[in-house]
Design a protein around this motif. Structure first.
Motif, PDB file in Angstrom:
ATOM      1  N   ASP A   1      -0.296  -0.459  -3.564  1.00 15.73           N
ATOM      2  CA  ASP A   1      -0.272   1.005  -3.511  1.00 15.73           C
ATOM      3  C   ASP A   1      -1.467   1.447  -2.655  1.00 15.73           C
ATOM      4  O   ASP A   1      -2.594   0.974  -2.865  1.00 15.73           O
ATOM      5  CB  ASP A   1      -0.399   1.542  -4.954  1.00 15.73           C
ATOM      6  CG  ASP A   1       0.305   2.876  -5.122  1.00 15.73           C
ATOM      7  OD1 ASP A   1       0.661   3.484  -4.099  1.00 15.73           O
ATOM      8  OD2 ASP A   1       0.478   3.297  -6.281  1.00 15.73           O
ATOM      9  N   SER A   2      -1.221   2.341  -1.675  1.00 13.97           N
ATOM     10  CA  SER A   2      -2.262   2.634  -0.673  1.00 13.97           C
ATOM     11  C   SER A   2      -3.548   3.179  -1.312  1.00 13.97           C
ATOM     12  O   SER A   2      -4.649   2.808  -0.912  1.00 13.97           O
ATOM     13  CB  SER A   2      -1.723   3.609   0.369  1.00 13.97           C
ATOM     14  OG  SER A   2      -1.347   4.822  -0.247  1.00 13.97           O
ATOM     15  N   GLU A   3      -3.396   4.026  -2.343  1.00 14.96           N
ATOM     16  CA  GLU A   3      -4.583   4.615  -2.995  1.00 14.96           C
ATOM     17  C   GLU A   3      -5.400   3.538  -3.690  1.00 14.96           C
ATOM     18  O   GLU A   3      -6.633   3.520  -3.612  1.00 14.96           O
ATOM     19  CB  GLU A   3      -4.155   5.671  -4.021  1.00 14.96           C
ATOM     20  CG  GLU A   3      -3.465   6.894  -3.443  1.00 14.96           C
ATOM     21  CD  GLU A   3      -2.001   6.661  -3.098  1.00 14.96           C
ATOM     22  OE1 GLU A   3      -1.503   5.531  -3.312  1.00 14.96           O
ATOM     23  OE2 GLU A   3      -1.357   7.592  -2.593  1.00 14.96           O
TER      24      GLU A   3
ATOM     25  N   LYS B   1       4.180   0.082  -9.590  1.00 13.40           N
ATOM     26  CA  LYS B   1       3.176   0.707 -10.461  1.00 13.40           C
ATOM     27  C   LYS B   1       3.681   0.884 -11.883  1.00 13.40           C
ATOM     28  O   LYS B   1       2.909   0.894 -12.830  1.00 13.40           O
ATOM     29  CB  LYS B   1       2.710   2.032  -9.870  1.00 13.40           C
ATOM     30  CG  LYS B   1       3.772   3.090  -9.758  1.00 13.40           C
ATOM     31  CD  LYS B   1       3.299   4.240  -8.867  1.00 13.40           C
ATOM     32  CE  LYS B   1       3.416   3.904  -7.400  1.00 13.40           C
ATOM     33  NZ  LYS B   1       3.020   4.887  -6.463  1.00 13.40           N
TER      34      LYS B   1
ATOM     35  N   ASN C   1       4.375  10.766  -9.185  1.00 17.32           N
ATOM     36  CA  ASN C   1       3.848   9.557  -8.543  1.00 17.32           C
ATOM     37  C   ASN C   1       2.335   9.489  -8.704  1.00 17.32           C
ATOM     38  O   ASN C   1       1.779   8.441  -9.042  1.00 17.32           O
ATOM     39  CB  ASN C   1       4.240   9.541  -7.061  1.00 17.32           C
ATOM     40  CG  ASN C   1       3.782   8.274  -6.371  1.00 17.32           C
ATOM     41  OD1 ASN C   1       4.026   7.174  -6.846  1.00 17.32           O
ATOM     42  ND2 ASN C   1       3.078   8.421  -5.255  1.00 17.32           N
ATOM     43  N   LYS C   2       1.666  10.632  -8.520  1.00 16.48           N
ATOM     44  CA  LYS C   2       0.198  10.629  -8.646  1.00 16.48           C
ATOM     45  C   LYS C   2      -0.205  10.412 -10.099  1.00 16.48           C
ATOM     46  O   LYS C   2      -1.188   9.741 -10.395  1.00 16.48           O
ATOM     47  CB  LYS C   2      -0.368  11.941  -8.099  1.00 16.48           C
ATOM     48  CG  LYS C   2      -1.740  11.847  -7.492  1.00 16.48           C
ATOM     49  CD  LYS C   2      -1.927  10.725  -6.487  1.00 16.48           C
ATOM     50  CE  LYS C   2      -0.951  10.729  -5.341  1.00 16.48           C
ATOM     51  NZ  LYS C   2      -1.195   9.620  -4.385  1.00 16.48           N
TER      52      LYS C   2
ATOM     53  N   GLU D   1      -0.001   6.923 -10.795  1.00 19.77           N
ATOM     54  CA  GLU D   1      -1.107   6.242 -10.103  1.00 19.77           C
ATOM     55  C   GLU D   1      -2.431   6.372 -10.864  1.00 19.77           C
ATOM     56  O   GLU D   1      -3.272   5.480 -10.793  1.00 19.77           O
ATOM     57  CB  GLU D   1      -1.232   6.766  -8.665  1.00 19.77           C
ATOM     58  CG  GLU D   1      -0.087   6.271  -7.787  1.00 19.77           C
ATOM     59  CD  GLU D   1      -0.165   6.738  -6.350  1.00 19.77           C
ATOM     60  OE1 GLU D   1      -1.074   7.539  -6.032  1.00 19.77           O
ATOM     61  OE2 GLU D   1       0.677   6.308  -5.543  1.00 19.77           O
TER      62      GLU D   1
HETATM   63 MG    MG Z   1       0.562   5.583  -3.592  1.00 14.55          MG
END
Ligand code: MG
Length: 377
Positions: free
Chosen positions: A148-150, A123, A213-214, A217
């Motif tokens: 990235d899962s999101e 990311k 991390n968020k 993201e």
């Molecule tokens: Mg993630």
């Protein structure tokens, strides 16, 4: 048959990618891999997948690996340019870009320019150089597939629907190990490395604990989906079953649910636009029984606020945020700074930065290096 190169094959995403490849031997072939210094694992991966090229971090690792493997046809190199070489090999169809930090930026950009599809796990590359990357992606008409899962969830919720119909993107966050903790001053690296749900690498585990991390993201989603940062929200969802949501202008909210296992988003990125069966455990909602949600606490987790600020300022600031964070996390892991000082260090570097708008690749790389150095002063 899709031919794959994996940058960062020995990391968490790399290892999971190779697991997926192993389960579909007639769908994927591994052409090249890179790793840092984990010789034992690289040797195993070479014996199992027989890549043509392997790139490692230094000469010592290269020489040891050359001596230890039996398949002498495998080319092992350690120069910086070798990462570009393997990501742009003629026979490569998809590049899995999974090196933490900025190292993978030039190899990934060069792969896009060569028309390779990119499964993007790193990311930091989109945070620092999203504008440049997206320009090349559009020019070459390649697919940028989020791992990235999101973002993989948002990608699936959008499913080629019209961007103008999106009201907001809602990224879910586990909250990390300290969401309910009162005092964050004396957190040790050992405590911060234990994530309640996901098993991940060291850097991203600390980023999850600080909520940086968020924040990264949010910026990643901004570039991937071309949505203004003000329309990207974060919600704490400790069960990590809803991987993210998209709300459309008519009020309909699409969510993607699944067990928290990175093999799911990786597999979809690799098989896209097809879907393939999985060996993973099915989602059993009766066992989970309830979902919880809460708004993020920006005062307790200032990293999330800093990320929004950097994204709103734009230019070279997101690259500086990401690089200063990388340096601060390293200091914390080496026990040279406190957990609660991570956001303070990042803010100090951001305050000193003279932002360059519409930066070139050189501006971004220079800002990254400057922020890393300034964080240590
Ligand atoms: Mg993630």
């Amino acid at each position: 048959m899709k031919n794959i190169a994996v940058l960062g094959a020995t990391g968490s995403i790399g290892r999971n990618t190779l697991e997926i490849v192993k389960s579909f031997p007639d769908k994927f072939k591994v052409i090249a891999i890179s790793g840092k210094t984990n010789i034992n694992l690289l040797e195993k991966q070479i014996n199992q997948f027989h890549p043509k090229f392997v790139v490692v971090m230094n000469e010592k690792t290269r020489d040891q690996l050359r001596n230890s493997i039996s398949d002498k046809n495998v080319k092992i190199e350690c120069e910086c340019e070798s990462l570009v070489k393997i990501s742009t090999l003629d026979e490569v169809d998809i590049l899995v870009s999974a090196i933490t930090g900025i190292t993978g930026l030039v190899p990934t950009l060069e792969a896009i320019k060569k028309g390779k599809h990119i499964a993007i796990a790193a990311k930091e590359l989109l945070v620092a150089a999203g504008e440049i990357m997206l320009k090349e992606v559009k020019r070459k008409g390649v697919k940028l597939l989020p791992v990235d899962s999101e973002h993989n969830a948002v990608f699936q919720c959008l499913d080629r629907r019209d961007k103008k119909d999106i009201k907001r993107i809602i990224l879910t966050a586990s909250g990390g190990p300290f969401y309910k903790e009162k005092n964050l001053h004396n957190i040790s690296p050992e405590q911060a490395l234990v994530h309640p749900v996901w098993k991940m690498g060291r850097k991203i585990s600390i980023d999850s604990a600080t909520l940086m991390n968020k924040g990264l993201e949010v910026l990643e989603a901004h570039w991937l989906f071309g949505i203004d940062i003000s329309k990207i929200e974060v919600i704490i969802h400790p069960e990590c079953i809803i991987h993210s949501m998209v709300e459309f202008i008519d009020g309909s909210v699409f969510a993607l649910l699944g067990i928290p296992d990175m093999k799911m988003p990786i597999q979809y990125a690799l098989t896209y636009p097809e879907r393939m069966p999985t060996q993973l455990e099915p989602l059993d909602l009766s066992k989970i029984s309830q979902f919880n949600f809460s708004a993020p606490n920006f005062d307790k987790f200032p990293c999330l606020k800093l990320a929004y600020e950097a994204g709103t300022i734009g230019g070279t600031m997101p690259a500086v945020l990401s690089s200063a964070n990388d340096a601060a996390v390293n200091l914390f892991l080496k026990k040279k700074t406190k957990f609660s000082d991570i956001p303070k260090l990042i803010e100090k570097v951001m305050n000193k930065h003279n932002v360059i708008q519409n930066p070139s690749l050189d501006h971004i790389l220079a800002s990254d290096a400057w922020a890393r150095k300034t964080c240590l002063l």
